[in-house]
Design a protein around this motif. Sequence first.
Motif, PDB file in Angstrom:
ATOM      1  N   GLN A 119       0.767  -1.279  -0.027  1.00  0.00           N
ATOM      2  CA  GLN A 119      -0.077   0.105   0.081  1.00  0.00           C
ATOM      3  C   GLN A 119       0.656   1.322   0.090  1.00  0.00           C
ATOM      4  O   GLN A 119       0.379   2.242  -0.302  1.00  0.00           O
ATOM      5  CB  GLN A 119      -0.852  -0.065   1.087  1.00  0.00           C
ATOM      6  N   VAL A 120       2.089   1.272   0.012  1.00  0.00           N
ATOM      7  CA  VAL A 120       3.052   2.413   0.154  1.00  0.00           C
ATOM      8  C   VAL A 120       3.880   2.327  -0.938  1.00  0.00           C
ATOM      9  O   VAL A 120       4.833   1.632  -0.952  1.00  0.00           O
ATOM     10  CB  VAL A 120       3.689   2.351   1.531  1.00  0.00           C
ATOM     11  N   GLY A 121       3.700   3.243  -1.844  1.00  0.00           N
ATOM     12  CA  GLY A 121       4.434   3.552  -3.060  1.00  0.00           C
ATOM     13  C   GLY A 121       5.243   4.383  -3.147  1.00  0.00           C
ATOM     14  O   GLY A 121       5.403   5.285  -2.308  1.00  0.00           O
ATOM     15  N   PHE A 122       5.770   4.679  -4.300  1.00  0.00           N
ATOM     16  CA  PHE A 122       6.698   5.741  -4.935  1.00  0.00           C
ATOM     17  C   PHE A 122       6.307   6.618  -5.653  1.00  0.00           C
ATOM     18  O   PHE A 122       6.547   7.924  -5.755  1.00  0.00           O
ATOM     19  CB  PHE A 122       8.099   5.301  -5.171  1.00  0.00           C
ATOM     20  N   LEU A 123       5.460   6.213  -6.716  1.00  0.00           N
ATOM     21  CA  LEU A 123       4.591   7.105  -7.721  1.00  0.00           C
ATOM     22  C   LEU A 123       3.388   7.488  -7.228  1.00  0.00           C
ATOM     23  O   LEU A 123       2.887   8.431  -7.273  1.00  0.00           O
ATOM     24  CB  LEU A 123       4.727   6.359  -8.977  1.00  0.00           C
ATOM     25  N   HIS A 124       2.456   6.397  -7.117  1.00  0.00           N
ATOM     26  CA  HIS A 124       0.969   6.625  -6.936  1.00  0.00           C
ATOM     27  C   HIS A 124       0.702   7.118  -5.193  1.00  0.00           C
ATOM     28  O   HIS A 124       1.556   6.379  -4.411  1.00  0.00           O
ATOM     29  CB  HIS A 124       0.000   5.352  -7.061  1.00  0.00           C
ATOM     30  N   ALA A 125       0.052   7.968  -5.240  1.00  0.00           N
ATOM     31  CA  ALA A 125      -0.397   8.760  -3.768  1.00  0.00           C
ATOM     32  C   ALA A 125      -0.866   7.619  -2.948  1.00  0.00           C
ATOM     33  O   ALA A 125      -1.851   6.723  -3.577  1.00  0.00           O
ATOM     34  CB  ALA A 125      -1.218   9.852  -4.048  1.00  0.00           C
ATOM     35  N   ASP A 126      -0.679   7.712  -1.598  1.00  0.00           N
ATOM     36  CA  ASP A 126      -1.400   6.810  -0.655  1.00  0.00           C
ATOM     37  C   ASP A 126      -2.822   7.084  -0.971  1.00  0.00           C
ATOM     38  O   ASP A 126      -3.388   8.078  -0.825  1.00  0.00           O
ATOM     39  CB  ASP A 126      -0.869   7.049   0.716  1.00  0.00           C
ATOM     40  N   ARG A 127      -3.800   6.048  -0.879  1.00  0.00           N
ATOM     41  CA  ARG A 127      -5.153   6.188  -0.664  1.00  0.00           C
ATOM     42  C   ARG A 127      -5.519   5.002  -0.166  1.00  0.00           C
ATOM     43  O   ARG A 127      -5.347   3.837  -0.357  1.00  0.00           O
ATOM     44  CB  ARG A 127      -5.573   6.333  -2.132  1.00  0.00           C
ATOM     45  N   PRO A 128      -6.747   5.228   0.843  1.00  0.00           N
ATOM     46  CA  PRO A 128      -7.266   4.051   1.652  1.00  0.00           C
ATOM     47  C   PRO A 128      -7.681   3.084   0.618  1.00  0.00           C
ATOM     48  O   PRO A 128      -8.355   3.234  -0.354  1.00  0.00           O
ATOM     49  CB  PRO A 128      -8.128   4.607   2.404  1.00  0.00           C
ATOM     50  N   GLY A 129      -7.283   1.595   0.779  1.00  0.00           N
ATOM     51  CA  GLY A 129      -7.810   0.682  -0.082  1.00  0.00           C
ATOM     52  C   GLY A 129      -7.053   0.649  -1.227  1.00  0.00           C
ATOM     53  O   GLY A 129      -7.462  -0.620  -1.933  1.00  0.00           O
ATOM     54  N   ARG A 130      -6.134   1.363  -1.520  1.00  0.00           N
ATOM     55  CA  ARG A 130      -5.140   1.015  -2.955  1.00  0.00           C
ATOM     56  C   ARG A 130      -4.065   0.554  -2.577  1.00  0.00           C
ATOM     57  O   ARG A 130      -3.309   0.872  -1.551  1.00  0.00           O
ATOM     58  CB  ARG A 130      -5.183   2.378  -3.627  1.00  0.00           C
ATOM     59  N   ASP A 131      -3.475  -0.459  -3.233  1.00  0.00           N
ATOM     60  CA  ASP A 131      -2.218  -0.954  -3.051  1.00  0.00           C
ATOM     61  C   ASP A 131      -1.295  -0.285  -4.034  1.00  0.00           C
ATOM     62  O   ASP A 131      -0.914  -0.607  -5.355  1.00  0.00           O
ATOM     63  CB  ASP A 131      -2.053  -2.530  -3.817  1.00  0.00           C
ATOM     64  N   SER A 132      -0.884   0.904  -3.705  1.00  0.00           N
ATOM     65  CA  SER A 132      -0.239   2.052  -4.296  1.00  0.00           C
ATOM     66  C   SER A 132       1.216   1.479  -4.849  1.00  0.00           C
ATOM     67  O   SER A 132       1.569   1.584  -6.062  1.00  0.00           O
ATOM     68  CB  SER A 132       0.054   3.359  -3.664  1.00  0.00           C
ATOM     69  N   LEU A 133       1.869   0.641  -4.260  1.00  0.00           N
ATOM     70  CA  LEU A 133       3.145   0.160  -4.751  1.00  0.00           C
ATOM     71  C   LEU A 133       2.803  -0.999  -5.667  1.00  0.00           C
ATOM     72  O   LEU A 133       3.642  -1.207  -6.687  1.00  0.00           O
ATOM     73  CB  LEU A 133       3.835  -0.530  -3.577  1.00  0.00           C
ATOM     74  N   ALA A 134       1.914  -1.753  -5.670  1.00  0.00           N
ATOM     75  CA  ALA A 134       1.447  -2.779  -6.671  1.00  0.00           C
ATOM     76  C   ALA A 134       1.101  -2.184  -7.873  1.00  0.00           C
ATOM     77  O   ALA A 134       1.487  -2.438  -9.040  1.00  0.00           O
ATOM     78  CB  ALA A 134       0.359  -3.696  -5.952  1.00  0.00           C
ATOM     79  N   GLN A 135       0.311  -0.760  -7.691  1.00  0.00           N
ATOM     80  CA  GLN A 135       0.173   0.009  -9.096  1.00  0.00           C
ATOM     81  C   GLN A 135       1.431   0.483  -9.460  1.00  0.00           C
ATOM     82  O   GLN A 135       1.476   0.633 -10.844  1.00  0.00           O
ATOM     83  CB  GLN A 135      -0.959   1.118  -8.525  1.00  0.00           C
ATOM     84  N   ASP A 136       2.659   0.691  -8.869  1.00  0.00           N
ATOM     85  CA  ASP A 136       3.604   1.330  -9.437  1.00  0.00           C
ATOM     86  C   ASP A 136       4.218   0.407 -10.218  1.00  0.00           C
ATOM     87  O   ASP A 136       4.550   0.656 -11.524  1.00  0.00           O
ATOM     88  CB  ASP A 136       4.604   1.682  -8.174  1.00  0.00           C
ATOM     89  N   ILE A 137       4.415  -0.856  -9.906  1.00  0.00           N
ATOM     90  CA  ILE A 137       5.080  -2.055 -10.282  1.00  0.00           C
ATOM     91  C   ILE A 137       4.429  -2.616 -11.541  1.00  0.00           C
ATOM     92  O   ILE A 137       4.963  -2.598 -12.709  1.00  0.00           O
ATOM     93  CB  ILE A 137       5.383  -3.192  -9.382  1.00  0.00           C
ATOM     94  N   LEU A 138       3.046  -2.297 -11.494  1.00  0.00           N
ATOM     95  CA  LEU A 138       2.033  -2.766 -12.774  1.00  0.00           C
ATOM     96  C   LEU A 138       2.430  -1.933 -13.865  1.00  0.00           C
ATOM     97  O   LEU A 138       2.454  -2.257 -15.076  1.00  0.00           O
ATOM     98  CB  LEU A 138       0.733  -2.273 -12.230  1.00  0.00           C
ATOM     99  N   GLU A 139       2.813  -0.736 -13.711  1.00  0.00           N
ATOM    100  CA  GLU A 139       3.102   0.332 -14.787  1.00  0.00           C
ATOM    101  C   GLU A 139       4.177  -0.379 -15.727  1.00  0.00           C
ATOM    102  O   GLU A 139       4.184  -0.221 -16.977  1.00  0.00           O
ATOM    103  CB  GLU A 139       3.768   1.650 -14.309  1.00  0.00           C
ATOM    104  N   GLU A 140       5.373  -1.243 -15.177  1.00  0.00           N
ATOM    105  CA  GLU A 140       6.319  -1.739 -16.044  1.00  0.00           C
ATOM    106  C   GLU A 140       5.511  -3.009 -16.753  1.00  0.00           C
ATOM    107  O   GLU A 140       6.334  -3.034 -17.987  1.00  0.00           O
ATOM    108  CB  GLU A 140       7.368  -2.245 -15.150  1.00  0.00           C
ATOM    109  N   PHE A 141       4.451  -3.398 -16.423  1.00  0.00           N
ATOM    110  CA  PHE A 141       4.087  -4.509 -17.318  1.00  0.00           C
ATOM    111  C   PHE A 141       2.987  -4.234 -18.110  1.00  0.00           C
ATOM    112  O   PHE A 141       2.484  -5.238 -18.778  1.00  0.00           O
ATOM    113  CB  PHE A 141       3.606  -5.651 -16.068  1.00  0.00           C
ATOM    114  N   ARG A 142       2.243  -3.054 -17.990  1.00  0.00           N
ATOM    115  CA  ARG A 142       1.228  -2.528 -18.783  1.00  0.00           C
ATOM    116  C   ARG A 142       1.451  -3.103 -20.215  1.00  0.00           C
ATOM    117  O   ARG A 142       0.493  -3.658 -20.985  1.00  0.00           O
ATOM    118  CB  ARG A 142       0.572  -1.397 -18.596  1.00  0.00           C
ATOM    119  N   ALA A 143       2.199  -2.324 -20.860  1.00  0.00           N
ATOM    120  CA  ALA A 143       2.338  -2.582 -22.175  1.00  0.00           C
ATOM    121  C   ALA A 143       2.700  -3.941 -22.724  1.00  0.00           C
ATOM    122  O   ALA A 143       2.148  -4.551 -23.631  1.00  0.00           O
ATOM    123  CB  ALA A 143       3.214  -1.198 -23.119  1.00  0.00           C
TER     124      ALA A 143
END
Length: 337
Positions: free
Chosen positions: A223-247
């Motif tokens: 839940q604690v990322g570097f790019l995506h802001a902290d938000r209740p219920g959001r896995d921000s760090l997972a969303q960060d790493i997902l950016e690498e795999f999207r395309a």
Amino acid sequence: MRKLQNTLYITTQGSYLHKERETLVVEQERKKVAQLPVHSIGHIFCFGNVLVSPFLMGFCGENNVNLAFFTENGRFLGRLQGRQSGNVLLRRAQYRLSEHNPVPIARHIIAAKIQSGKRVLQRRLRNHGDQEEVQAAVSALNFSLQQLKRAESLELIRGIEGDAAARYFGVFRHLLRENSGFAFDGRNRRPPRDGVNALLSFVYSILGKDISGALQGVGLDPQVGFLHADRPGRDSLAQDILEEFRAWWADRLVLSLINRGQIKPQDFVTEAGGAVNIKPEARKLLFQTLQAKKQEKIVHPFLQEEVAVGLLPHIQAMLLARHLRGDLAEYPPFLMR
């Protein structure tokens, strides 16, 4: 290297999952339809009206099996989390860097995302000849990469990423086969308004949960990322790493299903409010394709070792943990050459 474990997708409504000795049993209408060795399963994704016994839930929690629940149409609802693993010092390092110096990791992640998207477009040009709009988008992404080198704040990095995403998805329709029957007028979500966006959102959601489980597996807080802001219920760090795999992973998988004619416009249903959802049979095909992709082998660009695609979230989580511990000077994001 941890062995690639299987992911179990339960989509049949009314299914009941329980543990019987050392096996996982799937029942439908009080009849046993599947029985699998429970220790061979790494992820269980339940869609819609799927029941799970308390004993199986307990097993998943104790053994770090990722048990996640979605609506029938793929919207993430929640996930069972067992005991937090890993070193508390690792998580403290994560929190410190996230708060005081997130820019270097965020810059690396977005650079990999833009580069990966650019290569998807370049592949289109190589296979189908020059196209002015696509070539212009490639040039714009090159400019975004140059801007990113000088970006020293999260606000600027996010702005560059947003502009690059708009350029990329602005020509995404050209990547679809002309007679596929699909139209794409840009990225939309919550809810998706067309079949292409429905597929993209669905695959992003599944991969995001895989990444979240992988991060927990090495002791990081998803839940604690570097790019995506902290938000209740959001896995921000997972969303960060997902950016690498999207395309490279998600977008190319969706394009392949559409361009090969495996998924067609009639595989979707439009709800009264305009939301577009994937029909059950097409969802099953999507799961099968995603699972087959996870079994493919590639040479990891940083480790230079042959690995299964399904292990990539675990490898990136491991590399990030090594960077936070000080074993790597920089975090190497995933980018296929």
